[in-house]
Design a protein around this motif. Structure first.
Motif, PDB file in Angstrom:
ATOM      1  N   TYR A  36       0.455  -1.878   0.426  1.00 25.52           N
ATOM      2  CA  TYR A  36       0.426  -0.080   0.281  1.00 25.52           C
ATOM      3  C   TYR A  36       1.496   0.985   0.594  1.00 25.52           C
ATOM      4  O   TYR A  36       1.671   1.295   0.778  1.00 25.52           O
ATOM      5  CB  TYR A  36      -0.772   0.064   1.451  1.00 25.52           C
ATOM      6  CG  TYR A  36      -1.920  -0.705   0.870  1.00 25.52           C
ATOM      7  CD1 TYR A  36      -1.829  -2.588   1.384  1.00 25.52           C
ATOM      8  CD2 TYR A  36      -3.513  -0.079   0.484  1.00 25.52           C
ATOM      9  CE1 TYR A  36      -2.712  -3.051   1.690  1.00 25.52           C
ATOM     10  CE2 TYR A  36      -4.428  -1.639   0.706  1.00 25.52           C
ATOM     11  CZ  TYR A  36      -4.175  -2.497   0.877  1.00 25.52           C
ATOM     12  OH  TYR A  36      -5.900  -3.517   1.016  1.00 25.52           O
ATOM     13  N   GLU A  96      -5.776 -15.189   0.583  1.00 24.61           N
ATOM     14  CA  GLU A  96      -5.953 -14.600  -0.326  1.00 24.61           C
ATOM     15  C   GLU A  96      -7.257 -13.760   0.074  1.00 24.61           C
ATOM     16  O   GLU A  96      -8.186 -12.586   0.273  1.00 24.61           O
ATOM     17  CB  GLU A  96      -6.105 -14.971  -2.048  1.00 24.61           C
ATOM     18  CG  GLU A  96      -6.600 -13.485  -2.555  1.00 24.61           C
ATOM     19  CD  GLU A  96      -6.660 -13.472  -3.620  1.00 24.61           C
ATOM     20  OE1 GLU A  96      -5.874 -14.533  -3.998  1.00 24.61           O
ATOM     21  OE2 GLU A  96      -6.539 -12.609  -5.175  1.00 24.61           O
ATOM     22  N   GLY A  99     -10.035 -11.841   2.975  1.00 23.50           N
ATOM     23  CA  GLY A  99     -10.671 -10.565   3.724  1.00 23.50           C
ATOM     24  C   GLY A  99      -9.871  -9.572   4.159  1.00 23.50           C
ATOM     25  O   GLY A  99      -9.325  -8.896   3.693  1.00 23.50           O
ATOM     26  N   ASN A 100      -9.814  -8.718   5.170  1.00 20.00           N
ATOM     27  CA  ASN A 100      -9.403  -7.221   6.005  1.00 20.00           C
ATOM     28  C   ASN A 100      -8.745  -7.527   7.016  1.00 20.00           C
ATOM     29  O   ASN A 100      -7.850  -6.377   8.335  1.00 20.00           O
ATOM     30  CB  ASN A 100     -10.644  -6.084   5.621  1.00 20.00           C
ATOM     31  CG  ASN A 100     -11.631  -6.780   6.918  1.00 20.00           C
ATOM     32  OD1 ASN A 100     -11.685  -8.198   7.770  1.00 20.00           O
ATOM     33  ND2 ASN A 100     -12.912  -6.448   6.945  1.00 20.00           N
TER      34      ASN A 100
ATOM     35  N   TYR B  31     -16.755  -6.888   3.935  1.00 22.04           N
ATOM     36  CA  TYR B  31     -16.167  -6.363   4.978  1.00 22.04           C
ATOM     37  C   TYR B  31     -15.789  -4.998   5.144  1.00 22.04           C
ATOM     38  O   TYR B  31     -15.422  -4.829   4.115  1.00 22.04           O
ATOM     39  CB  TYR B  31     -14.266  -7.211   4.612  1.00 22.04           C
ATOM     40  CG  TYR B  31     -14.455  -8.808   4.309  1.00 22.04           C
ATOM     41  CD1 TYR B  31     -15.986  -9.474   4.322  1.00 22.04           C
ATOM     42  CD2 TYR B  31     -13.858  -9.632   3.945  1.00 22.04           C
ATOM     43  CE1 TYR B  31     -16.016 -10.857   4.294  1.00 22.04           C
ATOM     44  CE2 TYR B  31     -13.468 -10.848   3.850  1.00 22.04           C
ATOM     45  CZ  TYR B  31     -14.645 -11.471   3.998  1.00 22.04           C
ATOM     46  OH  TYR B  31     -14.509 -13.027   4.087  1.00 22.04           O
ATOM     47  N   SER B  94     -14.107  -3.814   1.860  1.00 21.15           N
ATOM     48  CA  SER B  94     -13.077  -5.046   0.818  1.00 21.15           C
ATOM     49  C   SER B  94     -13.816  -5.690   0.727  1.00 21.15           C
ATOM     50  O   SER B  94     -15.175  -5.710   1.066  1.00 21.15           O
ATOM     51  CB  SER B  94     -11.643  -4.944   0.930  1.00 21.15           C
ATOM     52  OG  SER B  94     -11.797  -6.323   1.517  1.00 21.15           O
ATOM     53  N   PHE B  95     -13.815  -6.902  -0.230  1.00 24.73           N
ATOM     54  CA  PHE B  95     -14.787  -7.655  -0.656  1.00 24.73           C
ATOM     55  C   PHE B  95     -13.246  -8.666  -0.595  1.00 24.73           C
ATOM     56  O   PHE B  95     -12.877  -8.592   0.048  1.00 24.73           O
ATOM     57  CB  PHE B  95     -14.558  -8.180  -2.426  1.00 24.73           C
ATOM     58  CG  PHE B  95     -15.743  -7.148  -3.720  1.00 24.73           C
ATOM     59  CD1 PHE B  95     -15.210  -6.517  -3.694  1.00 24.73           C
ATOM     60  CD2 PHE B  95     -16.775  -7.083  -2.842  1.00 24.73           C
ATOM     61  CE1 PHE B  95     -16.094  -5.717  -4.791  1.00 24.73           C
ATOM     62  CE2 PHE B  95     -17.552  -6.372  -3.338  1.00 24.73           C
ATOM     63  CZ  PHE B  95     -17.790  -5.200  -4.356  1.00 24.73           C
ATOM     64  N   ARG B  96     -13.137 -10.252  -0.813  1.00 26.75           N
ATOM     65  CA  ARG B  96     -13.010 -11.035  -0.463  1.00 26.75           C
ATOM     66  C   ARG B  96     -11.146 -10.975   0.011  1.00 26.75           C
ATOM     67  O   ARG B  96     -10.773 -11.512   0.633  1.00 26.75           O
ATOM     68  CB  ARG B  96     -13.546 -12.074  -0.006  1.00 26.75           C
ATOM     69  CG  ARG B  96     -15.157 -12.551   0.314  1.00 26.75           C
ATOM     70  CD  ARG B  96     -15.219 -14.104   0.268  1.00 26.75           C
ATOM     71  NE  ARG B  96     -14.721 -14.675   1.027  1.00 26.75           N
ATOM     72  CZ  ARG B  96     -14.248 -16.369   0.332  1.00 26.75           C
ATOM     73  NH1 ARG B  96     -14.590 -16.577  -1.114  1.00 26.75           N
ATOM     74  NH2 ARG B  96     -13.656 -17.127   1.588  1.00 26.75           N
ATOM     75  N   ASP B  97     -11.192  -9.915  -0.537  1.00 22.99           N
ATOM     76  CA  ASP B  97      -9.873 -10.437  -1.937  1.00 22.99           C
ATOM     77  C   ASP B  97      -9.105  -9.606  -1.045  1.00 22.99           C
ATOM     78  O   ASP B  97      -7.299 -10.278  -1.438  1.00 22.99           O
ATOM     79  CB  ASP B  97      -9.808  -9.583  -3.179  1.00 22.99           C
ATOM     80  CG  ASP B  97      -9.705  -8.476  -3.615  1.00 22.99           C
ATOM     81  OD1 ASP B  97     -10.247  -8.176  -4.436  1.00 22.99           O
ATOM     82  OD2 ASP B  97     -10.318  -7.708  -2.597  1.00 22.99           O
ATOM     83  N   GLY B  98      -8.736  -8.698  -0.115  1.00 20.46           N
ATOM     84  CA  GLY B  98      -7.636  -7.928   0.713  1.00 20.46           C
ATOM     85  C   GLY B  98      -7.346  -7.089   0.231  1.00 20.46           C
ATOM     86  O   GLY B  98      -6.532  -5.938   0.636  1.00 20.46           O
ATOM     87  N   LYS B  99      -8.106  -6.386  -0.897  1.00 20.21           N
ATOM     88  CA  LYS B  99      -7.829  -4.909  -1.235  1.00 20.21           C
ATOM     89  C   LYS B  99      -8.359  -4.098  -0.513  1.00 20.21           C
ATOM     90  O   LYS B  99      -9.452  -3.224  -1.101  1.00 20.21           O
ATOM     91  CB  LYS B  99      -7.823  -4.840  -3.194  1.00 20.21           C
ATOM     92  CG  LYS B  99      -6.646  -6.790  -3.509  1.00 20.21           C
ATOM     93  CD  LYS B  99      -6.892  -6.376  -5.164  1.00 20.21           C
ATOM     94  CE  LYS B  99      -5.960  -6.789  -5.528  1.00 20.21           C
ATOM     95  NZ  LYS B  99      -6.483  -8.348  -5.950  1.00 20.21           N
ATOM     96  N   LEU B 100      -7.994  -3.906   0.095  1.00 15.66           N
ATOM     97  CA  LEU B 100      -8.981  -2.798   0.905  1.00 15.66           C
ATOM     98  C   LEU B 100      -8.745  -1.407   0.414  1.00 15.66           C
ATOM     99  O   LEU B 100      -7.547  -0.719   0.024  1.00 15.66           O
ATOM    100  CB  LEU B 100      -7.691  -2.532   2.681  1.00 15.66           C
ATOM    101  CG  LEU B 100      -7.554  -3.826   3.186  1.00 15.66           C
ATOM    102  CD1 LEU B 100      -7.407  -3.352   4.636  1.00 15.66           C
ATOM    103  CD2 LEU B 100      -9.493  -4.679   3.240  1.00 15.66           C
TER     104      LEU B 100
END
Lengths: 114, 111
Positions: A36, A96, A99-100, B31, B94-100
């Motif tokens: 990020y 993957e 989630g968060n 999420y 996010s969705f489930r993919d962790g790309k916040l």
């Protein structure tokens, strides 16, 4: 004990050269990694990610390399531009689809000099 | 085009006061999560939610409460503020993919 570490708090690079940011992790359950980018007074923005089934992922000027045996990943920015000056965070998750639930490193501040 | 909206941007509290940090997203993300950022420590997960009515603790949950009654909103409550809670707080979705996707943050000072 920090499970994700960025040992270089800062990095200065000349415009047009390569920036290399490093990240180490200790938790062997981590198998999905993200970078990020954060500007002052803003929230972090997603840059690039890599799954443990790969050892390299590329997106334009940004490439992430993963060395699972060394529990090490790096972000290469080529060529570096003044707009890349920001704080970069490495993050990891166990899956993957976790989630968060990300674990972040402490960040590396990058300064690109014109 | 709002994304993740956090309010307030700045807040000063006295020790023992309570308050709620608001967070709303308009991307229909399942999420949502709250992180705090402290110097040199990156972002640490406080609480997270995988859907309306479902919440769980993160790495540093003590002193904070959350609830998720709708998909869009995920408020963070400080029950009795302490100086150790001085930090910058970020909400993310996010969705489930962790790309916040992160909000712009709330800078909180507890005196």
């Amino acid at each position: 004990d920090q499970q994700v570490k960025q040992n270089s708090p800062s990095l200065s690079v000349q415009e047009g050269r390569i920036s290399i940011l490093n990240c180490d992790y200790t938790n062997s359950m981590f198998d999905y990694f993200l970078w990020y980018k954060k500007y002052p007074a803003e929230g972090p923005t997603f840059l690039i990610s890599i799954s443990s089934i790969k050892d390299k992922n590329e997106d334009g000027r940004f490439t992430v390399f993963l060395n699972k045996s060394a529990k090490h990943l790096s972000l290469h920015i080529v060529p570096s531009q003044p707009g890349d000056s920001a704080v970069y965070f490495c993050a990891a998750s166990a899956g993957e689809a976790a989630g968060n639930k990300l674990t972040f490193g402490g960040g590396t501040r990058v300064l690109v000099k014109p | 085009n709002a994304g993740v909206t956090q309010t307030p941007k700045f807040q000063v509290l006295k020790t023992g006061q309570s308050m709620t940090l608001q967070c709303a997203q308009d991307m229909n993300h399942e999420y949502m999560s709250w992180y705090r950022q402290d110097p040199g420590m990156g972002l640490r997960l406080i609480h997270y939610s995988v859907g309306a009515g479902i919440t769980d603790q993160g790495e540093v949950p003590n002193g904070y409460n959350v609830s998720r009654s709708t998909t869009e909103d995920f408020p963070l409550r400080l029950l009795s503020a302490a100086p150790s809670q001085t930090s910058v707080y970020f909400c993310a979705s996010s969705f489930r993919d962790g790309k916040l996707f992160f909000g712009s943050g709330t800078q909180l000072s507890v005196l």
